[in-house]
Design an enzyme around this catalytic site. Structure first.
Site, PDB file in Angstrom:
ATOM      1  N   ARG A  67       0.851  -1.204   0.000  1.00  0.00           N
ATOM      2  CA  ARG A  67       0.000   0.000   0.000  1.00  0.00           C
ATOM      3  C   ARG A  67       0.882   1.248   0.000  1.00  0.00           C
ATOM      4  O   ARG A  67       0.492   2.314  -0.458  1.00  0.00           O
ATOM      5  CB  ARG A  67      -0.959  -0.014   1.198  1.00  0.00           C
ATOM      6  CG  ARG A  67      -1.820   1.243   1.300  1.00  0.00           C
ATOM      7  CD  ARG A  67      -3.114   1.006   2.074  1.00  0.00           C
ATOM      8  NE  ARG A  67      -2.914   0.316   3.328  1.00  0.00           N
ATOM      9  CZ  ARG A  67      -2.410   0.865   4.446  1.00  0.00           C
ATOM     10  NH1 ARG A  67      -2.078   2.139   4.462  1.00  0.00           N
ATOM     11  NH2 ARG A  67      -2.276   0.157   5.546  1.00  0.00           N
ATOM     12  N   TYR A 120     -15.865  15.300 -16.063  1.00  0.00           N
ATOM     13  CA  TYR A 120     -16.177  13.875 -15.953  1.00  0.00           C
ATOM     14  C   TYR A 120     -17.215  13.701 -14.829  1.00  0.00           C
ATOM     15  O   TYR A 120     -17.076  14.314 -13.757  1.00  0.00           O
ATOM     16  CB  TYR A 120     -14.893  13.087 -15.639  1.00  0.00           C
ATOM     17  CG  TYR A 120     -15.166  11.623 -15.446  1.00  0.00           C
ATOM     18  CD1 TYR A 120     -15.522  10.823 -16.523  1.00  0.00           C
ATOM     19  CD2 TYR A 120     -15.089  11.051 -14.189  1.00  0.00           C
ATOM     20  CE1 TYR A 120     -15.792   9.479 -16.344  1.00  0.00           C
ATOM     21  CE2 TYR A 120     -15.352   9.699 -14.004  1.00  0.00           C
ATOM     22  CZ  TYR A 120     -15.711   8.927 -15.080  1.00  0.00           C
ATOM     23  OH  TYR A 120     -15.982   7.604 -14.895  1.00  0.00           O
ATOM     24  N   ASP A 192      -7.009  16.832 -15.781  1.00  0.00           N
ATOM     25  CA  ASP A 192      -7.321  15.442 -16.143  1.00  0.00           C
ATOM     26  C   ASP A 192      -7.004  15.310 -17.635  1.00  0.00           C
ATOM     27  O   ASP A 192      -7.707  15.869 -18.482  1.00  0.00           O
ATOM     28  CB  ASP A 192      -8.801  15.157 -15.841  1.00  0.00           C
ATOM     29  CG  ASP A 192      -9.191  13.701 -16.122  1.00  0.00           C
ATOM     30  OD1 ASP A 192      -8.563  13.071 -16.996  1.00  0.00           O
ATOM     31  OD2 ASP A 192     -10.148  13.220 -15.481  1.00  0.00           O
ATOM     32  N   LYS A 217      -8.217   3.908 -19.407  1.00  0.00           N
ATOM     33  CA  LYS A 217      -8.560   4.288 -20.779  1.00  0.00           C
ATOM     34  C   LYS A 217      -7.350   4.093 -21.706  1.00  0.00           C
ATOM     35  O   LYS A 217      -6.914   2.979 -21.890  1.00  0.00           O
ATOM     36  CB  LYS A 217      -9.105   5.713 -20.789  1.00  0.00           C
ATOM     37  CG  LYS A 217     -10.123   6.004 -19.677  1.00  0.00           C
ATOM     38  CD  LYS A 217     -11.414   5.215 -19.812  1.00  0.00           C
ATOM     39  CE  LYS A 217     -12.304   5.301 -18.582  1.00  0.00           C
ATOM     40  NZ  LYS A 217     -12.604   6.644 -18.102  1.00  0.00           N
TER      41      LYS A 217
END
Ligand SMILES: *Cc1c(COP(=O)(O)O)cnc(C)c1O
Length: 404
Positions: A67, A120, A192, A217
């Site tokens: 993590r 978005y 973004d 994407k």
């Protein structure tokens, strides 16, 4: 037994099968290096001494618990940081993980954000939630007018948030002009850059402080992973986000990072094809009787054509949005009539994907809200894949005939 034997040496083969099954021999690669990126799937690392373990808590360069950092995930972070021209990057389990790290890392109760209006959907939802629950105030701007940003800035403004190419309108933000206004006021700028990928646009060089990707994407590109990345050029700012990221726990699974790295090896070839085919299809769609309007930043009539020429000189991306002349019924008929293209919400995949926002992703919006978001009843979004462009045109053309 020495400390080195404890963690590295092969286990005594005379131990019992129950023990040997848990401790397979370790194969070290010497004299050659693997050409593919090694997959370090393990989530925890063993140390040779108690001091080495204790020291690793304070070092960003050693690996302790995945993590907090993992060699395969770090390879992905470094690879995307290099592509974007940043000092470093943080990888997340999804694009939304990356977006949340930026918003929660930089904002606190009562803070103010200036954001582009056509965001978005997931980002818009988080900002709306932050406003309701933590009193964060948001001012929405067009993305093309520096004077509007200057007027929106306040002493409490902590972030200017933009998208390179907005969804599904394909409107662009004038990153250099808007970032200059924010920087002047000491406000960090996040962009973004999912729709452009670092092959088409590098926002850090245009004045942004942070770049966000949904690696799901174009970076991944093969519809088999979720991932998100934040790249930055200021180690102090990245350190603040890293602190929050470790606490939030939206860490990248090493196998997802490995698949993303594998996908990224062909990113330049895929982007070239996405852009060339999208430009060709956008031009053909513009002349079709079933189509009322085509929005693609590479087309001469696009409202942000001048920004596209400055910011996207190597291609205008793989996403086209079009308005069908027959409205909502035509939009629905079209997306159900395609055969090669898939009716699907994502984008940036090797396969061509279509969707009709008014009947799917944006179905909760009434006519006025749809119009405000730049979405018509007959708007269809097309994420152009890397199939042969003539096969794609054959499919779109037969589907358009059913949407007349
Ligand atoms: C998909 C997407 C996101 C969210 O990414 P996930 O990986 O689905 O969490 C964020 N921004 C843009 C522009 C996207 O297209």
């Amino acid at each position: 037994m020495t400390s080195s034997e404890r963690t590295h040496a092969s286990i005594d083969p005379a131990l019992r099968p129950e023990t040997l099954a848990v401790h397979p021999p370790r194969v070290e690669v010497t004299g050659s290096v693997p050409l593919g990126v090694p997959l370090h799937q393990g989530h925890v690392f063993a140390f040779e001494s108690a001091d080495a373990l204790a020291d690793s808590f304070h070092s960003a360069d050693s690996f302790l618990y995945s993590r907090m950092g993992n060699p395969t995930v770090r390879t992905l972070e470094d690879a995307v940081a290099r592509l974007e021209g940043g000092a470093g990057a943080l990888s997340f389990a999804s694009g939304m993980g990356a977006i949340n790290a930026v918003l929660f890392g930089l904002l606190s109760g009562g803070g103010h954000v200036v954001a582009q209006r056509c965001l978005y959907g997931g980002t818009y939802a988080v900002l709306t939630d932050l406003a309701k629950r933590w009193g964060v105030e948001v001012t929405y701007v067009s993305g093309t007018d520096p004077a509007e940003v200057a007027a929106a800035l306040r002493p409490a403004t902590r972030l200017l948030y933009l998208e390179t190419i907005a969804n599904p309108t394909t409107r662009l933000s004038d990153i250099p002009a808007l970032a200059a206004v924010a920087r002047e006021a000491g406000v960090p700028v996040a962009v973004d850059n999912t729709f452009a990928s670092p092959l088409l646009c590098r926002p850090l060089a245009l004045g942004a402080d942070l770049v966000i990707h949904s690696a799901t994407k174009f970076l991944g590109g093969h519809a088999d992973i979720l991932g998100g990345i934040v790249v930055g050029d200021d180690p102090e700012l990245l350190g603040r986000l890293r602190h929050f990221a470790v606490e939030m726990g939206a860490s990248t699974d090493p196998f997802a990072a490995w698949l993303t790295l594998r996908g990224m090896q062909t990113l330049s070839l895929r982007m070239e094809r996405h852009c060339a085919s999208a430009a060709e299809l956008a031009a053909r769609l513009s002349g079709h009787p079933a189509v009322a309007a085509v929005r693609y930043p590479g087309l001469p009539g696009h409202p942000d054509r001048e920004i596209a020429e400055r910011l996207l000189p190597d291609g205008a991306g793989g996403v086209i949005s079009l308005d069908l002349a027959g409205g909502r019924d035509a939009g629905r008929a079209f997306v159900e009539a395609v055969r090669l293209a898939s009716l699907s919400v994502s984008l940036g995949d090797v396969k061509t994907l279509v969707m009709h926002p008014a009947s799917t992703s944006h179905r909760q919006l009434d006519a006025a809200a749809l119009e405000a978001a730049g979405i018509g009843p007959g708007t269809v979004r097309l994420s152009v894949g890397i199939e042969h462009v003539e096969d794609l045109w054959g499919d779109l053309d037969q589907a358009l005939a059913k949407a007349l």
